[in-house]
Design a protein around this motif. Structure first.
Motif, PDB file in Angstrom:
ATOM      1  N   HIS A 347       0.819  -1.220   0.000  1.00 22.76           N
ATOM      2  CA  HIS A 347       0.000   0.000   0.000  1.00 22.76           C
ATOM      3  C   HIS A 347       0.853   1.271   0.000  1.00 22.76           C
ATOM      4  CE1 HIS A 347      -3.501  -2.521   0.746  1.00 22.76           C
ATOM      5  NE2 HIS A 347      -2.861  -3.081   1.761  1.00 22.76           N
ATOM      6  N   HIS A 348       2.077   1.139  -0.471  1.00 27.64           N
ATOM      7  CA  HIS A 348       3.039   2.239  -0.389  1.00 27.64           C
ATOM      8  C   HIS A 348       2.480   3.563  -0.906  1.00 27.64           C
ATOM      9  CE1 HIS A 348       6.955   4.244  -0.481  1.00 27.64           C
ATOM     10  NE2 HIS A 348       6.590   4.712  -1.675  1.00 27.64           N
ATOM     11  N   ASP A 349       1.867   3.550  -2.047  1.00 25.93           N
ATOM     12  CA  ASP A 349       1.406   4.787  -2.675  1.00 25.93           C
ATOM     13  C   ASP A 349       0.218   5.422  -1.948  1.00 25.93           C
ATOM     14  OD1 ASP A 349       3.373   4.466  -4.530  1.00 25.93           O
ATOM     15  OD2 ASP A 349       2.075   3.622  -6.086  1.00 25.93           O
ATOM     16  N   TYR A 350      -0.391   4.658  -1.034  1.00 27.89           N
ATOM     17  CA  TYR A 350      -1.521   5.174  -0.259  1.00 27.89           C
ATOM     18  C   TYR A 350      -1.085   5.619   1.141  1.00 27.89           C
ATOM     19  CZ  TYR A 350      -4.289   2.996  -3.941  1.00 27.89           C
ATOM     20  OH  TYR A 350      -4.828   2.648  -5.158  1.00 27.89           O
ATOM     21  N   LEU A 351       0.221   5.551   1.393  1.00 28.14           N
ATOM     22  CA  LEU A 351       0.748   5.854   2.723  1.00 28.14           C
ATOM     23  C   LEU A 351       1.723   7.031   2.708  1.00 28.14           C
ATOM     24  CD1 LEU A 351       1.411   2.158   3.837  1.00 28.14           C
ATOM     25  CD2 LEU A 351      -0.419   3.652   4.682  1.00 28.14           C
ATOM     26  N   GLN A 352       1.634   7.850   1.688  1.00 31.66           N
ATOM     27  CA  GLN A 352       2.569   8.962   1.544  1.00 31.66           C
ATOM     28  C   GLN A 352       1.990  10.302   1.964  1.00 31.66           C
ATOM     29  OE1 GLN A 352       5.706   7.947   0.886  1.00 31.66           O
ATOM     30  NE2 GLN A 352       4.605   5.998   0.985  1.00 31.66           N
ATOM     31  N   ASN A 365      -6.636   8.922   2.694  1.00 31.41           N
ATOM     32  CA  ASN A 365      -5.944   7.639   2.897  1.00 31.41           C
ATOM     33  C   ASN A 365      -6.105   7.085   4.311  1.00 31.41           C
ATOM     34  OD1 ASN A 365      -4.707   7.540   0.271  1.00 31.41           O
ATOM     35  ND2 ASN A 365      -3.332   9.176   0.956  1.00 31.41           N
ATOM     36  N   LYS A 366      -7.048   7.630   5.068  1.00 28.57           N
ATOM     37  CA  LYS A 366      -7.144   7.259   6.470  1.00 28.57           C
ATOM     38  C   LYS A 366      -7.262   5.759   6.683  1.00 28.57           C
ATOM     39  CE  LYS A 366      -9.602   8.310  10.766  1.00 28.57           C
ATOM     40  NZ  LYS A 366      -9.634   6.906  11.196  1.00 28.57           N
ATOM     41  N   LYS A 367      -8.018   5.076   5.861  1.00 28.19           N
ATOM     42  CA  LYS A 367      -8.216   3.637   6.087  1.00 28.19           C
ATOM     43  C   LYS A 367      -6.936   2.843   5.858  1.00 28.19           C
ATOM     44  CE  LYS A 367      -9.898   2.520   1.403  1.00 28.19           C
ATOM     45  NZ  LYS A 367     -11.025   1.936   0.640  1.00 28.19           N
ATOM     46  N   TYR A 368      -5.938   3.461   5.211  1.00 30.07           N
ATOM     47  CA  TYR A 368      -4.659   2.777   4.991  1.00 30.07           C
ATOM     48  C   TYR A 368      -3.663   3.079   6.114  1.00 30.07           C
ATOM     49  CZ  TYR A 368      -6.395   1.879   0.270  1.00 30.07           C
ATOM     50  OH  TYR A 368      -7.146   1.460  -0.806  1.00 30.07           O
ATOM     51  N   TYR A 369      -3.638   4.335   6.594  1.00 31.24           N
ATOM     52  CA  TYR A 369      -2.654   4.658   7.628  1.00 31.24           C
ATOM     53  C   TYR A 369      -3.191   4.492   9.051  1.00 31.24           C
ATOM     54  CZ  TYR A 369      -4.625   9.478   7.899  1.00 31.24           C
ATOM     55  OH  TYR A 369      -5.424  10.578   8.057  1.00 31.24           O
ATOM     56  N   ASP A 370      -4.432   4.088   9.189  1.00 28.47           N
ATOM     57  CA  ASP A 370      -4.945   3.692  10.497  1.00 28.47           C
ATOM     58  C   ASP A 370      -3.975   2.661  11.086  1.00 28.47           C
ATOM     59  OD1 ASP A 370      -6.265   2.367  12.618  1.00 28.47           O
ATOM     60  OD2 ASP A 370      -8.224   2.627  11.695  1.00 28.47           O
ATOM     61  N   PRO A 371      -3.364   2.918  12.252  1.00 29.92           N
ATOM     62  CA  PRO A 371      -2.349   2.010  12.804  1.00 29.92           C
ATOM     63  C   PRO A 371      -2.817   0.568  12.913  1.00 29.92           C
ATOM     64  CG  PRO A 371      -2.413   4.033  14.076  1.00 29.92           C
ATOM     65  CD  PRO A 371      -3.571   4.095  13.118  1.00 29.92           C
ATOM     66  N   ARG A 372      -4.119   0.380  13.085  1.00 29.83           N
ATOM     67  CA  ARG A 372      -4.621  -0.987  13.228  1.00 29.83           C
ATOM     68  C   ARG A 372      -4.404  -1.820  11.971  1.00 29.83           C
ATOM     69  NH1 ARG A 372     -10.511   0.709  15.366  1.00 29.83           N
ATOM     70  NH2 ARG A 372     -10.085   2.290  13.777  1.00 29.83           N
ATOM     71  N   MET A 373      -4.317  -1.171  10.830  1.00 32.99           N
ATOM     72  CA  MET A 373      -4.146  -1.912   9.580  1.00 32.99           C
ATOM     73  C   MET A 373      -2.760  -2.561   9.515  1.00 32.99           C
ATOM     74  SD  MET A 373      -7.072  -1.604   8.200  1.00 32.99           S
ATOM     75  CE  MET A 373      -6.753  -2.202   6.529  1.00 32.99           C
ATOM     76  N   ALA A 374      -1.728  -1.760   9.733  1.00 33.91           N
ATOM     77  CA  ALA A 374      -0.370  -2.302   9.675  1.00 33.91           C
ATOM     78  C   ALA A 374      -0.111  -3.261  10.835  1.00 33.91           C
ATOM     79  CB  ALA A 374       0.647  -1.167   9.703  1.00 33.91           C
TER      80      ALA A 374
END
Length: 399
Positions: A347-352, A365-374
């Protein structure tokens, strides 16, 4: 009226329906139902229930593992994410799990900024983690053992603090907060090592805590314990040493203990073939002890520290010698990181940035950088690695 009710009850239930007891008249049927435990797991002793296992139930579980030829993963954790990954793995592979707190892990759980004077943060963090396990363990439907790892002589105040917490918990609940503690006094002379262990065994036995003690030295480095330069001869425990420890600790009423004997095992990352593991030492020790004691073929319950770089054949040969638990840390640490690393790569391009990604310049991009996801990706990878470990340890589908 009371006589009439008693007479009626006697007529319906039989003359022996009631017997005197310390607390007055008690129905025999109640006594019988209390004495007969309902099995929670078809393949495990009736005393073993879902959730944290302590005391007699713990001893029954470990003896069962030794008799049936499987060992459980003992996993070092550093927070609720790794704790939950352990219990999720156990739920999937269908077996028990040992959740293990280290002194450094406890301090991390309390928070890196917490005051650790006199081990305050290490103690508080381990207690907090243990309470977390106790709150959620039954939800996973598996037996969980709450354990602490290497405690050398200088660190005994840490264990003193945890023991005090278990004593308080015992007063309220009739069982200790922690299932077991490890004392690693292998750097001390044998007699001093076992003398201190015996002192603690006497304290542990009063509140149904199991003692894990170490003989010889586990090589390598882990969580502040560095034996990288130890003389190789100290990596191999002698049968006479195990027998001496067994005899001394067995003198304590209600004693429960396991032995972390050294047979070439090391902490850390090693390529296959670079670890000279000699599990035959455990077999020879069991044979020696049986000849001295008579009775059961494998009188000692062994634990396996430093499994990194060991072949599955060596691991399973050690289990045949009475190993009932293998410590796992290095491999699960990597698995957890690898899960996060893969998540970031995918998901690199969604975490910039908070807004803007390949799907549009104004898409959030909140649903990608939500800490619970990683973090969840880390949990899943750690879970999967533990499932593989359970297979190696023959600990799958044993409930």
């Amino acid at each position: 009226m009371k006589f009439t009710l008693f007479a009626l009850s006697t007529a319906l239930l039989g003359a022996n329906a009631f017997q005197p007891s310390t607390f007055g008249v008690r129905p025999v049927m109640q006594l019988q139902s209390t004495a007969t435990e309902t099995k929670a797991f078809p393949k495990l002793p009736a005393s073993v229930k879902p959730g944290v296992v302590t005391g007699k139930a713990l001893e029954d579980l470990l003896n069962h593992a030794k008799d049936k030829g499987f060992a459980m993963p003992g996993v070092n954790i550093v927070g609720s994410n790794s704790i939950n990954a352990c219990m999720e793995a156990a739920k999937v592979y269908g077996g028990p799990i040992m959740v293990t707190f280290s002194k450094g892990g406890g301090a991390y759980i309390a928070g890196k900024a917490a005051d650790n004077t006199d081990d305050a943060a290490s103690i508080a963090g381990c207690i907090a983690g243990a309470k977390h396990v106790r709150e959620v363990a039954k939800l996973y439907g598996v037996p969980v053992i709450l354990h602490t790892d290497h405690c050398q002589k200088a660190w005994l105040p840490w264990i003193d603090g945890l023991l005090e917490a278990s004593e308080e918990y015992y007063k309220l609940h009739g069982e200790p907060l922690f299932s077991s503690h490890m004392l690693d006094l292998s750097e001390e002379p044998l007699e001093e090592n076992i003398a201190i262990c015996k002192e603690y065994m006497e304290k542990f036995a009063k509140v149904d805590i199991l003692l894990e003690f170490e003989l010889g030295v586990t090589g390598g480095e882990e969580d502040g314990v560095d034996n990288s330069d130890v003389d190789s001869s100290r990596l191999y425990t002698q049968p006479e040493e195990v027998m001496y420890a067994y005899e001394q600790l067995s003198q304590v009423p209600n004693a429960m203990f396991t032995c972390a004997a050294s047979f070439g095992n090391v902490h850390g990352v090693y390529a296959p073939g670079n670890v000279d593991l000699q599990p035959v030492i455990l077999h020879n020790t069991q044979k020696y002890m049986q000849e001295k004691l008579g009775g059961e073929a494998k009188p000692m319950k062994f634990v396996f520290h430093g499994g990194s770089g060991s072949s599955v054949d060596d691991i399973q040969y050690a289990i045949e010698a009475g190993v009932i638990k293998m410590n796992i840390d290095t491999d699960t640490q990597w698995a957890y990181w690898d899960g996060i690393r893969k998540y970031e790569a995918e998901h690199h391009d969604y975490l910039q940035g908070q807004i803007g990604n390949p799907d549009g310049a104004e898409i959030p991009n909140k649903k990608y950088y939500d800490p619970r996801m990683a973090l969840r990706s880390g949990e899943e990878a750690m879970r999967d690695r533990l499932i593989q470990s359970a297979k190696d340890l023959k600990c799958t589908d044993v409930l």
